[in-house]
Each structure stands twice: as C-alpha cells, then as structure tokens.
Design an enzyme around this catalytic site. Structure first.
Site, short mmCIF file in Angstrom:
data_model
loop_
_atom_site.label_atom_id
_atom_site.label_comp_id
_atom_site.label_asym_id
_atom_site.label_seq_id
_atom_site.Cartn_x
_atom_site.Cartn_y
_atom_site.Cartn_z
N HIS A 104 0.82 -1.21 0.00
CA HIS A 104 0.00 0.00 0.00
C HIS A 104 0.86 1.26 0.00
O HIS A 104 0.34 2.37 -0.07
CB HIS A 104 -0.92 -0.03 1.23
N TYR B 121 -8.91 14.27 -4.61
CA TYR B 121 -8.38 13.83 -3.31
C TYR B 121 -7.27 14.79 -2.89
O TYR B 121 -6.43 15.16 -3.72
CB TYR B 121 -7.75 12.43 -3.40
N HIS C 33 -7.48 13.07 2.25
CA HIS C 33 -6.81 11.77 2.13
C HIS C 33 -5.40 11.70 2.72
O HIS C 33 -4.85 10.60 2.84
CB HIS C 33 -6.77 11.39 0.64
#
Length: 687
Positions: free
Chosen positions: A436, A469, A593
């Site tokens: 990630h 975002y 975010h």
C-alpha cells in the site's frame, strides 16, 4: 503499558463509526450552502460508499456469524449478530433521511427550471422522443428474465438495479419477470428543452413507460414494476492451487464475487407483498441478510454522474491547480529536485510534475532504472504509459503492482498484463501482505556515480483522483531517504530477508515500534515539565493498540489533536481516559486523504507524511511507508496546512462519544479549510 480504566467501553465500534462517517457525507447532500448539483452528487457518493460497506464490512461481520462466533474482541465489545441488526437499523434510518433529502433537492431543482420527471408526467412531444430513444439505445442492451417455478433464477449481478415486474394475466394468474437496468446507457436521459425548462428522466421510468413494448407478447390485464437491488459479499477468497499464477488466482477470485453470498437486499417499499415473497424465496434471502425497504429508485450512486446541464452556477467552481514555486513543466524536474526537495499538495497544486518526472526519466539516456509501487491507477493512466515508454527505451523498470487493491483488481490485472508485454518487470507484492506504500526511486548515471531521485506520497499515483483527493507528494533527491526506498524494493524481491531502515518508518516490521517511541518521547517531555503534543491527520484509526497508546499519552498530559476523516474507534474527551484528546472530521468539496504525523519533540517538531492509517491492517498486514520531512520549509508548510485544517469551523464535525456529527461552531472568524488552503498556496505563489 497498562490500559487506562475509566470508560465502560473504551472504543467505538469501527462499523458504527464508518456509518457515522457516511452520515457526514449525507450532511453534505443536505447542506443548503452546497451547490444543488453537487448535493445530488454527494447523495451518489453516500450510496456508493454504502454499497462498498455492505460488500466488505457487513459481509465480514456476517462471516463471523455464519462461523458460529461472537466476534466481541474484534468488534469492540459487540456481538456480531447484534451488530448486524444495529447496522441494518442505522442504514434504514439513513436511507429514509436520504430520500427526504432527495425530495428537497428535487424541489430546489424545479425552482431552477430543472425537472426530473417520471413515466406519469410525460407529454406527447416527450413521448415520441422517449420511444425513439428506447428503441435505439435501450432496447438492444436490455436483459429481461422471465421467471417461473421450473426455472432456476440466474445469479443477479452485485449492486445492479433490477425492475421486478408483476403481470396479472387474463385468468388472474401471476407472471413475474426481472428487467436489468443496463449500465451501458447513462442512467439520466436529457429530454429536449422546453423554453427555459430542462427535463431529465431516469432510465428506470423510461422502462416503466415502455413496459407494454417489452412485454407485448403477453396477454396481461395489469402490469407493475418495482425496483430491487442485491449486494453480494465482496471479499476475495483465494484457492490453494499451486499450478495457478498469482494473476490467475486474483482473477478467479474477482470472478467468484459474481456469485458471492447476498448480504443486502434493497426493495421499493411499495412493492406488492406477493412479488417480494416470491423474489426472496427465489434468491434465498434469509434473516442474517440486511433487508432494507427503500424508495422508488436504487443505485443512487449514479447521481455521482448527474448531468451538469450547462448549469455551472449549480456546481462548485472548478479550481485551477496551482504551480509549485521553483518547478517548471517546461524544464527539467531532475535539475530542480537535485538542488532541493519539493512538496506537491494536490489538488491545490498540480500533480503534473509527477507525470513529467516519469516522462523525463523515460527519455533521459542517463536514467538506468525506475522502481515504483502501484496501488490504484487512473482509467487512462499517463503514469503507466510513461513506465511502458521507459521500458521500450531500454530502462530497467520494476513495478510492484498490488493486484488486490479492492474493487480495482481487474483494472490492475489489465495494466499488469500490458506492462509485462512491454518488458516491465512486475512484482506482485509479498505473500500475506498488501503493498500500500506510494513510492518511486529513479537511478540516474551522473559522471561515474549513480544518483537517486524519487517521490513518496500519501496517495495513489492516479491523475484522476489527484483532482479530487487531497494528498501530499514529496519530490526528493535525498540519498538517505531513497537508499531506504531501494531497500524496500529489495525486500519485495527477497522478502525472507528483513532490512533495517535508518530514515523511513515501514510496516509491517517497524511502524508500531517507531510510533510508540515517538509517542513515548512526548510522554517523557511532559513528565520533565516540557510541553508535549501530537498532531495527527489520517483517514481512519481503528487499531486498539494505537488507541490505547494515545490514551496513555493523554493521561500523561500530552495534548493531542486529531483530524480523522473516516473511522475513529478512539473516544476523545473522556475524563481519566482521553481528556487531552480532541478530534474532528472534515468532509467538504475534496476528499481528505493525507496521512500526516507531527510530534512536538521539545520545540523541534518531527513531521512525517505516510501511506498508513492507524488501522491494524496498515500496521501489521501491509507494506507501508512513513517518510520524515527534513526540509525546514516543507516541514513548516505541512504544519501550516495542518493548522488551517484544525482551524476549520465551517466543515469540521466534532468526533465524540455521542457520534452526533455536530458541526464545530465558534465565535472565531469563519475558516473553511479547503478554501483557506487554496488561498494559502495562492499567497505563497505571490510572495
């Protein structure tokens, strides 16, 4: 560390907390100060979020029930079976609220000469247009399923909308059918304008209007149609077939979603009971599924794409992404970041510099290698095309692509296959861990030495989401940081070997330990009579271990400010447990975010940007990277923008035990942080 003893329950359940986040999205749809068409789009976001919640979180809790377990320890003290019922009741309430909000928005739209009409409101001129449109565009795409007791009901598609049709035949017999609402056609059809008035009809109502054309071979005396929608378990299950490649396993698992167990059934509450009973029996819906009566229309996520109708006055003004002082898209990015680090804060500043750097690397004869992690790409990705371009030009390009990025698996598989065909070296993560982290390292030959350049981000390398975002990306040639990035790519290739990192904080091996050490430093400073504070910005915090550590810091007197957009299992402001913790959530025009950690450090703040939320999965089960900010100007910039967000008293909601989502209101000058942040960068450009 001893767990503080004060509150009956020290945590908010993560599923309930997530539903309260989605309630904040619904508040945006209700907010009269939000432009009308954007209010409709927030309704779409609310609905889309809910679909994903049921596919993943509700499905996970249901699996616990089906396994005969209580799940209390994982679910913050609530039994799984009780939680399913609580979720259903909250969702029913929210769905009711969303219908009321939709009705108000439609009234406001009518006042603006925008009319969303149904099949009973069609005039003669519109009738002719609709019939032509139906025959040309909808009828060829239509899937109609005739139901009877002898035929097994085919698997209904996850989150697709269907019209459940009931025909009363000449001898009072009943014939049921299903019409799948085609996704290949825009849900909203613009009808010809009449003077100043715009008219919109949904495909659903167009189908209702054309029922006699669809079922003209049946001799019925009455016909009706009501909408239903089913949501299926969206978790991936991997088989253990050693002969299959990882791509094949992910691909097969994605296909299996199509026949996943149903977890939610939504229906028009005016549907006839016999139709409802027949369908539920056919579909095998049982009482552990969430059965939710709704309105006339489902799949309200389609409102995310409600047409603009040329009415810019009913939408948020589009901002022009600002340049970053010192960077120039017409000049070499390598030369600029060789001199100093730069920070991009999208969407306030343009993400184009990241694409430009990769394009430059693809063409530069001195560039030898590019290594990058990919989690979610844009539908048409300039990032991917730049990497392919680099491979074609003979660079050694390595992409660690995460095929299990939820609901983007198929897109990532397609990109992976495309890149592989063009000579890109692919790494499919690490066994048992999702990759990630958001990072890239580029090696460039300069004289007889290799110099590294690269970037680390809080968000995906995705040009589309970079417009909506908010995320930080650090462009750097700091050899200390990039040496650590290189080690992480070595870990991908030889993951039996655990590397040491001098500068980056990495999951799964070091994040918890490193964060505890930073928190302990603040506790120690307070004990020595010095100020101690922690400022955190993230999407979610659900790790009870991390929550307990913050409670410990609060009890020691460390002042903690938290901006948490989504799930927050921590309960702020409880005497004896968390009285030194304040938490807010900001939901506004852009999706918040970034992950930012700021530690007071006795007057010399330590600042990190990160890909990791404080969730168990990010700390223990993923490859994540938190990057220290060494450049003092950039450090100041991140602290400034955090402070702007913390000052928000327009779109900030207070996170507290009651979960009421009250707006933070005070007598100070109004600060809407996203607008104020943009102005901050405008001023920065002009100074």
């Amino acid at each position: 560390m001893t767990k503080p003893e004060v509150h009956t329950n020290s945590y908010i359940n993560r599923e309930i907390s997530w539903l309260q986040f989605n309630a904040r999205v619904l508040q945006e749809a209700e907010d009269e100060t939000v432009p009308l068409i954007d209010r409709l789009r927030f309704l779409g976001i609310f609905s889309n979020n809910l679909d994903e919640f049921f596919k993943v979180r509700y499905a996970t809790v249901k699996r616990i029930v089906d396994a005969g377990k209580t799940g209390k320890s994982e679910l913050g003290g609530i039994k799984a079976e009780e939680l399913l019922e609580i979720i259903t009741q909250i969702v029913i309430k929210q769905q009711t609220e969303s219908l009321e909000i939709l009705a108000v928005i439609q009234e406001r739209l009518e006042a603006e000469n925008i009319h969303i009409i149904n099949e009973t409101q069609i005039d003669d001129s519109q009738s002719e247009f609709i019939r032509r449109y139906f025959l040309r565009k909808i009828s060829p795409a239509l899937v109609t399923i005739i139901l009877n007791d002898a035929v097994v009901l085919p698997n209904l598609k996850d989150s697709a909308a269907y019209l459940a049709v009931k025909m009363i035949m000449a001898k009072d017999e009943k014939q049921f059918a299903l019409i799948e609402i085609p996704k290949s056609v825009n849900r909203f059809v613009e009808l010809p304008k009449q003077g100043d008035k715009s008219y919109i009809i949904m495909i659903d109502d167009m189908l209702r209007y054309c029922l006699k054309d669809i079922f003209n071979i049946f001799d019925y005396k009455d016909i009706s149609a009501h909408m239903i929608k089913i949501t299926r378990d969206g978790e991936l299950d991997f088989d253990s077939d050693l002969s299959k490649s990882f791509i094949e396993k992910v691909s097969d698992s994605v296909k299996h979603r199509k026949i996943g167990d149903p977890v939610r059934f939504v229906y028009d509450k005016t549907i006839h009971q016999d139709t409802l009973d027949y369908l539920m029996s056919k579909m095998g819906i049982d009482n552990t599924d969430s059965i939710i009566p709704g309105g006339r229309y489902h799949n309200r996520r389609d409102y995310m794409n409600f047409p603009s109708l040329g009415r810019a006055d009913l939408m948020y003004d589009k901002i022009e992404a600002l340049p970053v002082k010192g960077l120039n898209l017409e000049e070499s990015i390598f030369k600029a970041i060789k001199k100093k680090d730069y920070l991009i804060y999208a969407p306030y500043q343009t993400f184009s510099y990241v694409v430009k750097l990769l394009r430059e690397a693809a063409l530069d004869p001195s560039v030898k290698t590019i290594r990058i992690t990919i989690y979610r790409l844009a539908e048409i990705s300039h990032i991917a095309s730049s990497l392919i371009n680099a491979a074609i030009n003979g660079k050694s390009v390595t992409v660690a692509i995460e095929l299990r990025a939820r609901f983007d698996e198929q897109a990532n598989i397609a990109y992976a296959q495309q890149m592989k065909e063009e000579g890109v070296n692919l790494i499919f993560g690490v066994q048992g861990l999702k990759v990630h982290s958001k990072m890239c390292v580029i090696e460039r030959e300069e004289g007889k030495k290799i110099r590294r350049y690269g970037f680390i981000s809080t968000g995906n390398f995705n040009e589309s989401t970079a417009k909506i975002y908010t995320d930080y990306t650090l462009l750097t040639s700091d050899q200390r940081i990039l040496k650590d990035v290189n080690k992480i790519f070595s870990f991908f290739e030889t993951n039996y070997k655990i590397f040491r990192y001098k500068h980056l904080i990495t999951s799964p091996h070091y994040t918890k330990k490193a964060l505890f050490k930073l928190i302990d430093k603040e506790i120690e400073n307070v004990k020595q009579g010095k100020p101690g504070y922690i400022r955190l910005k993230m999407n979610s915090i659900s790790s009870y271990t991390m929550v307990d550590k913050l409670y410990e810091a609060s009890n020691a007197g460390v002042k903690i400010q938290m901006i948490v957009r989504g799930i927050c299992c921590l309960i702020p402001g409880i005497e004896g447990m968390s009285e030194n913790i304040e938490a807010i959530s900001i939901v506004d025009k852009f999706l918040e975010h970034p992950r930012v950690y700021i530690f007071g450090n006795d007057g010399d703040p330590k600042v990190y940007i990160s890909s990791a939320d404080w969730m168990t999965r990010n700390i223990d089960n993923r490859v994540e990277v938190s990057c220290p900010i060494y450049d003092e100007d950039i450090k100041r910039e991140i602290i400034d923008t955090f402070n702007i967000s913390w000052s928000d008293n327009v779109k900030a909601r207070i996170i507290c035990d009651s979960q009421e989502n009250k707006y933070r209101v005070n007598d100070k000058e109004k600060v809407r942080s996203q607008f104020a942040t943009y102005q901050y960068y405008v001023d920065k450009m002009n100074n």
